[in-house]
Write a protein that holds these residues in place. Sequence first.
Motif, PDB file in Angstrom:
ATOM      1  N   ALA A  47       0.821  -1.219   0.000  1.00 20.38           N
ATOM      2  CA  ALA A  47       0.000   0.000   0.000  1.00 20.38           C
ATOM      3  C   ALA A  47       0.850   1.261   0.000  1.00 20.38           C
ATOM      4  O   ALA A  47       0.613   2.189  -0.784  1.00 20.38           O
ATOM      5  CB  ALA A  47      -0.930  -0.007   1.215  1.00 20.38           C
ATOM      6  N   PHE A  48       1.855   1.330   0.883  1.00 21.97           N
ATOM      7  CA  PHE A  48       2.690   2.518   1.011  1.00 21.97           C
ATOM      8  C   PHE A  48       4.109   2.304   0.486  1.00 21.97           C
ATOM      9  O   PHE A  48       5.003   3.119   0.726  1.00 21.97           O
ATOM     10  CB  PHE A  48       2.741   2.979   2.467  1.00 21.97           C
ATOM     11  N   LEU A  49       4.324   1.212  -0.227  1.00 20.68           N
ATOM     12  CA  LEU A  49       5.612   0.953  -0.870  1.00 20.68           C
ATOM     13  C   LEU A  49       5.779   1.893  -2.055  1.00 20.68           C
ATOM     14  O   LEU A  49       4.845   2.092  -2.833  1.00 20.68           O
ATOM     15  CB  LEU A  49       5.648  -0.504  -1.350  1.00 20.68           C
ATOM     16  N   GLY A  54       7.780  -1.188  -7.039  1.00 21.85           N
ATOM     17  CA  GLY A  54       6.610  -1.991  -7.355  1.00 21.85           C
ATOM     18  C   GLY A  54       5.434  -1.755  -6.435  1.00 21.85           C
ATOM     19  O   GLY A  54       4.516  -2.584  -6.385  1.00 21.85           O
ATOM     20  N   GLY A  55       5.446  -0.636  -5.724  1.00 16.88           N
ATOM     21  CA  GLY A  55       4.391  -0.350  -4.762  1.00 16.88           C
ATOM     22  C   GLY A  55       3.192   0.358  -5.355  1.00 16.88           C
ATOM     23  O   GLY A  55       3.165   0.711  -6.538  1.00 16.88           O
ATOM     24  N   GLU A 101      18.634  -1.486   0.375  1.00 18.32           N
ATOM     25  CA  GLU A 101      18.916  -2.625   1.254  1.00 18.32           C
ATOM     26  C   GLU A 101      17.618  -3.275   1.722  1.00 18.32           C
ATOM     27  O   GLU A 101      17.529  -4.502   1.822  1.00 18.32           O
ATOM     28  CB  GLU A 101      19.732  -2.163   2.466  1.00 18.32           C
ATOM     29  N   PHE A 102      16.630  -2.447   1.978  1.00 23.21           N
ATOM     30  CA  PHE A 102      15.362  -2.908   2.542  1.00 23.21           C
ATOM     31  C   PHE A 102      14.524  -3.642   1.492  1.00 23.21           C
ATOM     32  O   PHE A 102      14.032  -4.748   1.730  1.00 23.21           O
ATOM     33  CB  PHE A 102      14.602  -1.698   3.089  1.00 23.21           C
ATOM     34  N   TRP A 103      14.344  -3.028   0.314  1.00 22.59           N
ATOM     35  CA  TRP A 103      13.433  -3.567  -0.697  1.00 22.59           C
ATOM     36  C   TRP A 103      14.119  -4.062  -1.973  1.00 22.59           C
ATOM     37  O   TRP A 103      13.452  -4.667  -2.830  1.00 22.59           O
ATOM     38  CB  TRP A 103      12.426  -2.498  -1.124  1.00 22.59           C
ATOM     39  N   PRO A 107      10.811  -6.729  -2.617  1.00 26.50           N
ATOM     40  CA  PRO A 107       9.858  -5.621  -2.453  1.00 26.50           C
ATOM     41  C   PRO A 107       8.723  -5.930  -1.489  1.00 26.50           C
ATOM     42  O   PRO A 107       7.986  -5.011  -1.096  1.00 26.50           O
ATOM     43  CB  PRO A 107       9.342  -5.390  -3.880  1.00 26.50           C
ATOM     44  N   ASP A 108       8.564  -7.191  -1.095  1.00 24.34           N
ATOM     45  CA  ASP A 108       7.541  -7.543  -0.104  1.00 24.34           C
ATOM     46  C   ASP A 108       8.063  -7.477   1.327  1.00 24.34           C
ATOM     47  O   ASP A 108       7.335  -7.807   2.273  1.00 24.34           O
ATOM     48  CB  ASP A 108       7.005  -8.949  -0.378  1.00 24.34           C
TER      49      ASP A 108
END
Length: 389
Positions: A47-49, A54-55, A101-103, A107-108
């Motif tokens: 939702a907020f990606l 890919g958000g 690093e995070f996504w 991306p999930d």
Amino acid sequence: MTQQNPMLKKLKEILPAIRENAPLAVKLRQVPKENVDMLHGIGLNRAFLPKAYGGLEMSLPEFTDCIAALAGACCSTAWAYSLLCTHNHQMSMFSKQAQDEFWGTNPDAVASSSIAPFGKHEETEGGIIFTGDMKWSSGVDHADWIIVGFLRTKSDGGKVYSFAVIPRSDFSIIDDWYSVGMQGSGTKTAHIDRVFVPEHRIQAAIDMMEGRHVGRDLYPDSKIYHTPYRPYFACGFAAMSLGVAERMIDVYKELTQNRVRAYTGAAVRESIPPILRIAESYQQVAAARAYLEKTWQEHKEYGERHEYPTRYVLAHWRTNQAYAIKMCVEAVNRLWAVMGASNWYEDRESQRLWHESNMTAAHAYTDYDVCAQILGRELLGLEPDPSLL
């Protein structure tokens, strides 16, 4: 809400299965993996990606409508999952390096949090060494990262409320969530022992409230990232309280339709008190929804204009949500008080809703006594009380 909401349509298709799993969430003391998989499957976690990963960059009113519906099925799931989602909004304010690093490979990926400044740190070259038993981390069992709070010491000796982002490989989970409400949220403690956090994964909270965060120029066309982080972080609490209250009204109606007095056989639905109670609770919850929808729409419009709210507006937004929660809890408690002794059995949905409703008012951000003081001081032209967060 009359807006188009494709995500809500997808969500409604899986809500019966999530409602069916609500007792399992209580038993496990965490959100069942099946629930997480279903919600990830419809893409709610995105939702907020940022669209760059890919958000969806969903609007706040669309998201809160989904969380209210989810809470009506299982508030424990809504509590944990809402936070896992809203932390993506917070992460969008970190550096590009931190976001990659995070996504970058997943991306999930989602983060839980423990943002009260319990953590201790030592300054070191290129970042900090972080240590702490970080409590109240809802959904931590399903998190790939955790966002933790601490007070960073400035050169002049002052303290800056800050956040550090730490990967799942660098902390363990203390299984200590034994509660009488919201059992399935899995709000456990993350144990972190002398973990190095690089500078690019650290942010000052005030910068994320006032548009000075390092990621401010990454998404110039976004309609949701040019906003303070805190209203997005906290939006789910009121949405959940609303969803639980709306569900309690349905449960009360279903129960009362066929209920008879055990000793007289009289039909309860023909008594004046139940009629008055359902009417007042229904009106109260409807008023809460209208109030919240107006507030969430204002959040959306400020974000679309890339306009940061004044302290006065922020105080209103926060207190509006806390007051709506207060109304929802009153509505639920009014109905619960006359639902009869049989509803005290552990397996009754009404009892779970009663516990969950009152838990939504127990968070530090939703404490109406605190919120009312913040707003009252603004209305009377007083300076903020630093003891009120």
